[in-house]
Structure formats: C-alpha cells, structure tokens
Design a protein around this motif. Structure first.
Motif, PDB file in Angstrom:
ATOM      1  N   VAL A 120     113.658  84.382  93.090  1.00 29.95           N
ATOM      2  CA  VAL A 120     113.945  84.665  92.590  1.00 29.95           C
ATOM      3  C   VAL A 120     112.552  85.521  92.460  1.00 29.95           C
ATOM      4  O   VAL A 120     111.213  84.792  92.083  1.00 29.95           O
ATOM      5  N   TRP A 121     112.362  86.931  92.188  1.00 30.95           N
ATOM      6  CA  TRP A 121     111.321  87.552  92.268  1.00 30.95           C
ATOM      7  C   TRP A 121     110.882  87.810  90.546  1.00 30.95           C
ATOM      8  O   TRP A 121     111.266  87.436  89.550  1.00 30.95           O
ATOM      9  N   ASN A 122     109.802  86.612  90.838  1.00 28.99           N
ATOM     10  CA  ASN A 122     109.193  87.021  89.095  1.00 28.99           C
ATOM     11  C   ASN A 122     107.499  86.480  89.515  1.00 28.99           C
ATOM     12  O   ASN A 122     106.441  85.894  89.504  1.00 28.99           O
ATOM     13  N   PRO A 123     106.435  87.771  89.263  1.00 27.68           N
ATOM     14  CA  PRO A 123     105.491  88.231  89.138  1.00 27.68           C
ATOM     15  C   PRO A 123     104.199  86.541  88.445  1.00 27.68           C
ATOM     16  O   PRO A 123     103.225  86.947  88.748  1.00 27.68           O
ATOM     17  N   ASP A 124     105.069  86.186  87.170  1.00 29.57           N
ATOM     18  CA  ASP A 124     104.219  85.746  86.123  1.00 29.57           C
ATOM     19  C   ASP A 124     104.066  84.465  86.481  1.00 29.57           C
ATOM     20  O   ASP A 124     103.516  83.202  85.308  1.00 29.57           O
ATOM     21  N   VAL A 125     104.452  83.475  87.648  1.00 27.79           N
ATOM     22  CA  VAL A 125     105.315  82.340  87.904  1.00 27.79           C
ATOM     23  C   VAL A 125     105.016  82.411  89.060  1.00 27.79           C
ATOM     24  O   VAL A 125     105.065  82.844  90.242  1.00 27.79           O
ATOM     25  N   LYS A 126     103.685  81.520  89.542  1.00 25.30           N
ATOM     26  CA  LYS A 126     103.760  80.889  90.810  1.00 25.30           C
ATOM     27  C   LYS A 126     104.586  80.280  91.150  1.00 25.30           C
ATOM     28  O   LYS A 126     105.777  79.806  90.494  1.00 25.30           O
ATOM     29  N   GLN A 127     104.479  81.011  91.982  1.00 24.08           N
ATOM     30  CA  GLN A 127     106.340  80.545  93.560  1.00 24.08           C
ATOM     31  C   GLN A 127     105.675  79.170  93.681  1.00 24.08           C
ATOM     32  O   GLN A 127     105.803  78.410  94.354  1.00 24.08           O
ATOM     33  N   THR A 128     107.709  78.321  93.402  1.00 27.97           N
ATOM     34  CA  THR A 128     107.350  77.035  93.696  1.00 27.97           C
ATOM     35  C   THR A 128     108.335  76.546  95.062  1.00 27.97           C
ATOM     36  O   THR A 128     108.235  75.909  95.338  1.00 27.97           O
TER      37      THR A 128
END
Length: 387
Positions: free
Chosen positions: A308-316
């Motif tokens: 999921v692309w979410n620039p506000d959360v660090k990639q898990t």
C-alpha cells in the motif's frame, strides 16, 4: 576410449580476459581435467601455443601454466598444419584482419567480442567465415552464467506467463586514477583505442536479449561521458573521449510473438546498491524474477504481496524477503570454459553450435544502432542482417 590432440593458436592471452578466463579458467582447466569428453566417450586434449608481441611476458605465462609452446611469430604459427584452431582475445581493431588471415590459413576461428568495431567489418568477416566451410564462433559467455541459466529455465517452464518487460542494471565505480589506482585499462575510456561502454557492453546485451527474452527490433539510447578526465597506468592525466555510461530502451519481440520492453542501464560511474554488479529483473503476467551473475529469485502470481502506498507511514514490508530462491539444481562450471568445450566438440565431432560470427555481428549491429540513436536522438530500427 582414446585421446586426440587439438592444436590451438591462442593470441592476445596476456590481457585480463584472455589470460584469466580463456587461458587459465578454460584451456588450462580443461587440460587439468583430462580434456573434453566427446559423445562416444573419447577425449580431446587442447594443445595450445601462446602467441604475443612481448616474448618475455608470453614465455613467463606459458611456463607458469606448464604450456610448452609459445612464440611471437603469428605467421609461423598459422603456417603449422598441426594447429587447426585460432583464438583471438587481442584488440578489437585488429580482430577482423586476424580472423581473415586465420581463415585464409584454413584455421577454425574463435574470438572474443566485439568481433569488429564497425558493422561493415563485422558482416564482412562473418560472411568470409560462412563461405569458408570452417568452424567459427564468438564468445557469448553470459548465456552460461548460473543466474541467467536459472532465469532461462523459468522462461522455458512457462513461469512468466506472457513476458512484459526486462530491466537490466549494470555497472560500478571505476576509479579515475588520481586518488586511487584504476581497476580497468585506460584504453577503455578512449574512443580512438576502441573504448566505450556502448561498444563494450551492447554486444553482450544483444545475445542475452535475443536468446532469453526476445529478438531486438529497435533501440533508443543516450550515451554519456560522465568523467571527462582520467589518469592512465603511468599516472598521467588524459581526456576521456569514450562514453562511460549509457541508458537505453529496446523493443523486443518475445519468443511467443509478444512485445517485450527492455530497459538497459549501464555505467562505470555508479556506486553499487544492489545484489551484484549486474541484475536482470523480468516481469510477466504469471510471475517475476531477478537474476544476478550466480543467483536467481522468483515471485509467482499467487505469492505476490499487496503493498500500500502511504508516504506518511514508514514502510513495514521487507520486499526482499518476499522472493524465493531458485536452487542450484546442478553444477555450474565457468561460463567461458563451458563455451570452449562446446566449440571444441563443434570442431571435432560437429556438435551443433549457434554462437557463430554472424551472431557476433548482431552485437556490433546493436552497438551501431545505439550510437546512431544517441547521435540522432530517436528510436532506431534493428533489421535482420540476412544471414
């Protein structure tokens, strides 16, 4: 079982590739294993004579590897009817004339790539070889690398489904020579001496693309000379006149007729942040794979994760952990040695052999198309050479 001798004239083996890959890791290794095994169980033992301009250097190389024959007179070597194969790993500029001379002397010929610096010369020497009735071959070593052999196994098994694209990343930082010693010969960066990334590497990428992914039909290429000044072996500065990087897009026709897009990035002015000095990333409708020189990992359609692309959360997600290694299901010998064994069997017992001088000419064709594209800033078609 019996053992027969095969006399091989080896020219240009004091250079890096000629000495390490062709002499030591191929011919010397073949001699140490007892020769090349033929289909009937008989053996062929290579008996090389090393030919070079520097008598002292060539003698030392021969003695270091228990080779009893060496010399500086190429004409005398070609005149010996007991030596039936000529191999060249010298300079590209000299290669077409040397191959032609060897063919006139009725020698089978095998050589490093590129087989020439221009397409005209490459096609001419390929036609001479074809008309001679003699055996001929050009080095296409990367087809025999473990990583690419695993990648080809996936392709032949239908793993990719409909192949979509290939992304090639190649290169590393070649030191300029002022602060740290150079690790590649300085001639590589002088166009007048046969240097250049496009001339050196497009020949490789042509046979890799054609054999593994699809026939090249057109190319768009941008070359660059990122480092304009370098220092030579004597520590003297010189102007870099050859390209040290290239960025290309090629249109391919896949083995089932499907269009395949290939992206080719290559540079001697890049620092490595990938699994190897070269990687091949292949995407298809049913699966993807990434190959290095020795390894290959794959991800199938049913095992593809849903990021999921979410620039506000660090990639898990750890994307590297989501791929499965293709195992070593067999012993993978040195790629240069494998092709030497194929060529020797081709010469002695007429084993089918497809890595010929016309195939080498295709590599030079892609070089010229890439250079033309760079100059004219457009896609250039790559038509059949008509062999």
């Amino acid at each position: 079982m019996s053992t027969q001798r095969l006399g091989i004239i080896m020219h240009g083996v004091t250079g890096r590739m000629g000495m390490n890959q062709h002499l030591i890791r191929s011919i010397v290794a073949i001699r140490n294993q007892g020769g090349v095994t033929l289909s009937n169980g008989d053996k062929v033992m290579p008996d090389p004579i090393l030919i070079g301009r520097n008598a002292e250097k060539i003698e030392a190389l021969a003695k270091a590897h228990n080779i009893g024959r060496w010399g500086t007179d190429l004409d005398a070597a070609l005149a010996n009817p007991d030596d039936t194969v000529f191999f060249d790993a010298g300079t590209t500029q000299m290669r077409p004339k040397l191959l032609a001379k060897a063919l006139r002397a009725k020698k089978h010929v095998y050589c490093e790539k590129p087989i020439a610096t221009t397409l005209g010369e490459a096609v001419e020497i390929a036609k001479v070889a074809e008309k001679s009735g003699l055996k001929h071959g050009a080095v296409q070593d990367k087809l025999f690398l473990p990583g690419l052999r695993k990648l080809d196994m996936l392709r032949r098994a239908g793993f990719f489904g409909r192949m979509l694209s290939v992304r090639l990343e190649f290169g590393y930082w070649v030191f300029e020579g002022d602060l740290q010693p150079i690790q590649r010969p300085s001639w590589n960066y002088r166009a007048e001496d046969g240097g250049g990334m496009i001339l050196d590497m497009m020949c490789h990428w042509r046979y890799v693309l054609d054999n593994l992914f699809g026939e090249v039909k057109s190319i768009s290429c941008l070359g660059a000379t990122h480092i304009p000044e370098r220092w030579d072996e004597a520590g003297k500065p010189y102007k870099a006149t050859a390209d040290d990087a290239a960025y290309a897009i090629a249109e391919l026709v896949g083995h089932s007729g499907e269009p395949v897009v290939a992206q080719l990035n290559m540079s001697w002015a890049t620092r490595v942040n990938r699994d190897d000095l070269v990687t091949f990333h292949v995407d298809g409708t049913h699966g993807s794979a990434v190959a290095t020189l020795t390894e290959c990992k794959a991800q199938s359609r049913v095992n593809t994760p849903r990021p999921v692309w979410n620039p506000d959360v660090k990639q898990t997600m750890n994307f590297h952990e989501q791929w499965q290694e293709v195992p070593d299901s067999q012993f993978y010998d040195n790629g240069f040695k494998i092709q030497w064994e194929h060529f020797i069997r081709h010469v002695v017992e007429n084993e089918p052999y497809k890595w010929t001088l016309p195939e080498g000419a295709k590599g030079v064709q892609l070089v010229e198309a890439a250079l033309q594209s760079w100059k004219e800033r457009r896609f250039v078609d790559v038509p059949s050479l008509g062999f």
